[in-house]
Design an enzyme around this catalytic site. Sequence first.
Site, short mmCIF file in Angstrom:
data_model
loop_
_atom_site.label_atom_id
_atom_site.label_comp_id
_atom_site.label_asym_id
_atom_site.label_seq_id
_atom_site.Cartn_x
_atom_site.Cartn_y
_atom_site.Cartn_z
N HIS A 177 -7.26 9.68 8.04
CA HIS A 177 -7.73 8.47 8.73
C HIS A 177 -8.83 8.80 9.75
O HIS A 177 -9.71 9.62 9.50
CB HIS A 177 -6.56 7.74 9.39
CG HIS A 177 -5.50 7.29 8.44
ND1 HIS A 177 -5.77 6.88 7.15
CD2 HIS A 177 -4.15 7.15 8.60
CE1 HIS A 177 -4.64 6.53 6.56
NE2 HIS A 177 -3.65 6.70 7.41
N LYS B 241 0.86 -1.18 0.00
CA LYS B 241 0.00 0.00 0.00
C LYS B 241 0.90 1.23 0.00
O LYS B 241 1.91 1.27 0.71
CB LYS B 241 -0.88 -0.02 1.27
CG LYS B 241 -1.65 1.27 1.54
CD LYS B 241 -2.87 1.34 0.64
CE LYS B 241 -3.76 2.52 1.04
NZ LYS B 241 -4.56 2.19 2.24
N VAL B 242 0.54 2.23 -0.79
CA VAL B 242 1.27 3.50 -0.81
C VAL B 242 0.28 4.64 -1.01
O VAL B 242 -0.85 4.44 -1.45
CB VAL B 242 2.32 3.56 -1.95
CG1 VAL B 242 3.42 2.53 -1.74
CG2 VAL B 242 1.67 3.40 -3.32
N ALA C 1 -2.01 13.69 1.39
CA ALA C 1 -2.41 14.85 2.18
C ALA C 1 -1.45 16.01 1.95
O ALA C 1 -1.88 17.16 1.77
CB ALA C 1 -2.45 14.47 3.66
#
Length: 277
Positions: free
Chosen positions: A150, A57-58, A112
């Site tokens: 998150h 995951k990245v 982000a």
Amino acid sequence: MKNPLTLGFSPCPNDTFMFYPLVHGLVDTGGYSFNERLEDVETLNRLAVKGVLDVTKVSYAALGHFREQYALLRAGSALGRGCGPLLVAKEPLDPAALQGKTIAIPGRYTTAHLLMRLYAPGLTTFLEMPFHEIMDAVMTGRADAGVIIHESRFTYQGFGLHQLVDLGEWWENETGLPIPLGGIVAKRSLGADTIRAIEQALADGVEYARNNPAAATQYIREHAQEMNEQVCAAHIGLYVNDFSQQLGAEGEQAIAELLRRAEAAGLVPASEAPLFI
């Protein structure tokens, strides 16, 4: 059974929810097995920069830095609407007032950070830290504002913080596209057949997880640590969706547009490598 592949994903509920069927043999993996490594997404980004993991995951922003080495999978993404990072502060400021101020971000390679740079190119003073420390940094004055991701999306108001900008909403208004946050990549050196087999196994795993939402409960709780059940469920509901199972044309367009804008702004290197095998 083939040699195990190294597999990186985060301990966040959306990832543990999606990967549980794959790493526990609940779907056909085409004979592949996986040695999982759970890390914060910025740690995974940096491992991918170094080419450490076979599959991982990245952040989509990070993909711009290693797409010559890794190909994107069409399953396992965190991509959607109403799920982008938020810029928050202790007071309801005009974001223009942050010129020259310190903004906490969850890592250099995170989407982000990239969205913040695209939204306000004039803001250049950033303080990197683990995502779960950002709200405290803003509350204690170590940072003047912070970009939260998150589960912080669901809890920041309880800490007395104010939303200044919803960066996902800004992106959607700018482009008309969903916001691509993170995806799964595999080393191109694995070869097309292996990559497609992993992609299919992951897609099947996401389908299994969505059809059997209680199956991974214990696994999720082991890694979510202090997150309460309500926030955990909201987290999964927000970040696991149809795009997670199959990106589709709209999802692929969103990723390409994010990387195009990042390239145009000089925030990632230019590349002619195709996203997919």
